[in-house]
Scaffold this motif. Structure first.
Motif, PDB file in Angstrom:
ATOM      1  N   CYS A  84       0.836  -1.206   0.000  1.00 13.45           N
ATOM      2  CA  CYS A  84       0.000   0.000   0.000  1.00 13.45           C
ATOM      3  C   CYS A  84       0.872   1.257   0.000  1.00 13.45           C
ATOM      4  CB  CYS A  84      -0.927  -0.002   1.207  1.00 13.45           C
ATOM      5  SG  CYS A  84      -2.195  -1.290   1.167  1.00 13.45           S
ATOM      6  N   ALA A  85       1.959   1.231   0.757  1.00 15.19           N
ATOM      7  CA  ALA A  85       2.859   2.382   0.791  1.00 15.19           C
ATOM      8  C   ALA A  85       3.484   2.615  -0.577  1.00 15.19           C
ATOM      9  CB  ALA A  85       3.957   2.143   1.835  1.00 15.19           C
ATOM     10  N   ALA A  86       3.891   1.518  -1.244  1.00 20.77           N
ATOM     11  CA  ALA A  86       4.469   1.649  -2.581  1.00 20.77           C
ATOM     12  C   ALA A  86       3.433   2.138  -3.582  1.00 20.77           C
ATOM     13  CB  ALA A  86       5.039   0.300  -3.026  1.00 20.77           C
ATOM     14  N   MET A  87       2.178   1.763  -3.384  1.00 19.49           N
ATOM     15  CA  MET A  87       1.099   2.227  -4.249  1.00 19.49           C
ATOM     16  C   MET A  87       0.916   3.743  -4.113  1.00 19.49           C
ATOM     17  SD  MET A  87      -2.885   1.058  -3.972  1.00 19.49           S
ATOM     18  CE  MET A  87      -2.851   1.519  -2.226  1.00 19.49           C
ATOM     19  N   ILE A 138       0.782   0.025  10.742  1.00 19.76           N
ATOM     20  CA  ILE A 138       2.011   0.595  11.304  1.00 19.76           C
ATOM     21  C   ILE A 138       3.052   0.803  10.224  1.00 19.76           C
ATOM     22  CG2 ILE A 138       3.969   0.144  12.839  1.00 19.76           C
ATOM     23  CD1 ILE A 138       2.007  -1.271  14.726  1.00 19.76           C
ATOM     24  N   VAL A 139       3.264  -0.221   9.404  1.00 19.83           N
ATOM     25  CA  VAL A 139       4.274  -0.133   8.346  1.00 19.83           C
ATOM     26  C   VAL A 139       3.868   0.898   7.297  1.00 19.83           C
ATOM     27  CG1 VAL A 139       5.338  -1.400   6.447  1.00 19.83           C
ATOM     28  CG2 VAL A 139       5.164  -2.461   8.684  1.00 19.83           C
ATOM     29  N   LEU A 140       2.582   0.963   6.976  1.00 20.19           N
ATOM     30  CA  LEU A 140       2.106   1.926   5.982  1.00 20.19           C
ATOM     31  C   LEU A 140       2.419   3.347   6.397  1.00 20.19           C
ATOM     32  CD1 LEU A 140       0.485   2.807   3.496  1.00 20.19           C
ATOM     33  CD2 LEU A 140      -1.611   2.495   4.835  1.00 20.19           C
ATOM     34  N   PHE A 141       2.090   3.694   7.629  1.00 24.18           N
ATOM     35  CA  PHE A 141       2.345   5.063   8.085  1.00 24.18           C
ATOM     36  C   PHE A 141       3.828   5.320   8.300  1.00 24.18           C
ATOM     37  CE2 PHE A 141      -2.204   4.856   9.086  1.00 24.18           C
ATOM     38  CZ  PHE A 141      -2.611   6.107   8.631  1.00 24.18           C
ATOM     39  N   SER A 158       6.630   2.606  -8.608  1.00 25.62           N
ATOM     40  CA  SER A 158       5.595   2.374  -7.611  1.00 25.62           C
ATOM     41  C   SER A 158       4.845   1.093  -7.958  1.00 25.62           C
ATOM     42  CB  SER A 158       4.615   3.555  -7.539  1.00 25.62           C
ATOM     43  OG  SER A 158       3.945   3.705  -8.771  1.00 25.62           O
ATOM     44  N   ILE A 159       4.031   0.626  -7.025  1.00 30.16           N
ATOM     45  CA  ILE A 159       3.201  -0.551  -7.242  1.00 30.16           C
ATOM     46  C   ILE A 159       1.792  -0.072  -7.573  1.00 30.16           C
ATOM     47  CG2 ILE A 159       2.164  -2.563  -6.125  1.00 30.16           C
ATOM     48  CD1 ILE A 159       4.666  -2.874  -4.487  1.00 30.16           C
TER      49      ILE A 159
END
Length: 270
Positions: free
Chosen positions: A141-144, A208-211, A153-154
């Motif tokens: 999601c972060a790469a998106m 957590i990882v996304l933010f 990006s994804i």
């Protein structure tokens, strides 16, 4: 699709899949057969391995080529992150008390003999390897969002395909936590709760990882993606593959192939 909506859907379906899998406990009077277990675990293993490769390692390679090619060390974040992911899961393996379905008499982890029940060890084993799965979805999601500002990006489709692949294997995985607890004397509602809790760490780790990724520089993204891949592959080899070949190995092998193929299709059509 809007990245925010895709993220909500992706994190939501991996948790919903855990709830569905845990709910299987209400339709079983006892644990399923060894043949069924081999099929379920084989399917989950195939999805995990394929997801690690197509959804994490390949994007990690793209990010590394984008950010590290000028230094001629584009291999470093991919290989380094992969090895660190395996190492972290190994450290968790030797520190957190848990047990494997393939050998119920053998437990691992520090001070495992101090009053921790066998069913709790099974729960901890599944919960432990759900963490990198949640991280994988959060990183996708972060790469998106392209939160790190990299030139690669994804796509939303790729992020959603990764989440669907993990969700598919979450169903039998949560069932593998909740259903065996009936044989230990747990009530169905309590076994259901254990199944849900084992999967609840996924969306938490993902958020957590996304933010956290919004604060990370673009050079860190290939490390994070390959880290999640390494962690997922480690736990698949450690936790799932031994169970897959415990009995009825050919059923497990072919379900592995089917799970891998399903994930490839999702990556190509979404």
């Amino acid at each position: 699709m809007n990245p925010t909506l895709t993220s909500v859907i992706s994190l939501g379906i991996i948790f919903a899949a855990s709830v569905i899998g845990a709910a299987f406990v209400f339709f079983f009077k006892k644990n399923y057969s060894s043949k069924t277990q081999s099929i379920i675990i084989g399917l989950a293993s195939g999805i995990m391995i394929a997801t690690s490769f197509f959804g994490l390692l390949l994007p990690s390679i793209d990010y590394a080529k984008d950010g590290y090619s000028q230094y001629n060390i584009s291999f470093l974040p991919v290989v380094g992150g992969f090895l660190v992911g395996c190492l972290i899961m190994y450290l968790m393996d030797i520190l957190i008390p848990h047990a494997h379905h393939s050998n119920e008499e053998f437990s691992e982890g520090h001070n495992y003999k101090r009053g921790i029940s066998k069913q709790t060890k099974f729960f901890l084993a599944v919960t432990m390897h759900n963490i990198p799965e949640g991280m994988a979805v959060g990183l996708a999601c972060a790469a998106m969002f392209n939160a790190t500002g990299a030139s690669v990006s994804i796509s939303s489709s790729a992020a959603l395909a990764l989440a669907i692949g993990i969700a598919i294997q979450n169903v039998p995985e949560s069932a593998a936590v909740s259903i065996p607890m009936l044989s230990y004397g747990y009530s169905k509602p309590k076994a259901f709760a254990y199944g849900i809790l084992s999967g609840a760490v996924e969306p938490v780790a993902g958020v957590i990882v996304l933010f956290a990724s919004f604060l990370a520089p673009s050079m860190l993204m290939p490390w994070l993606l390959s880290f999640a891949a390494g962690a997922m592959i480690y736990v698949t080899i450690d936790e799932l593959l031994p169970d897959m070949k415990k009995e009825e190995s050919h059923f497990g092998i072919w379900s592995f192939v089917i799970g891998f193929a399903i994930t490839m299709v999702l990556e190509m059509v979404l």
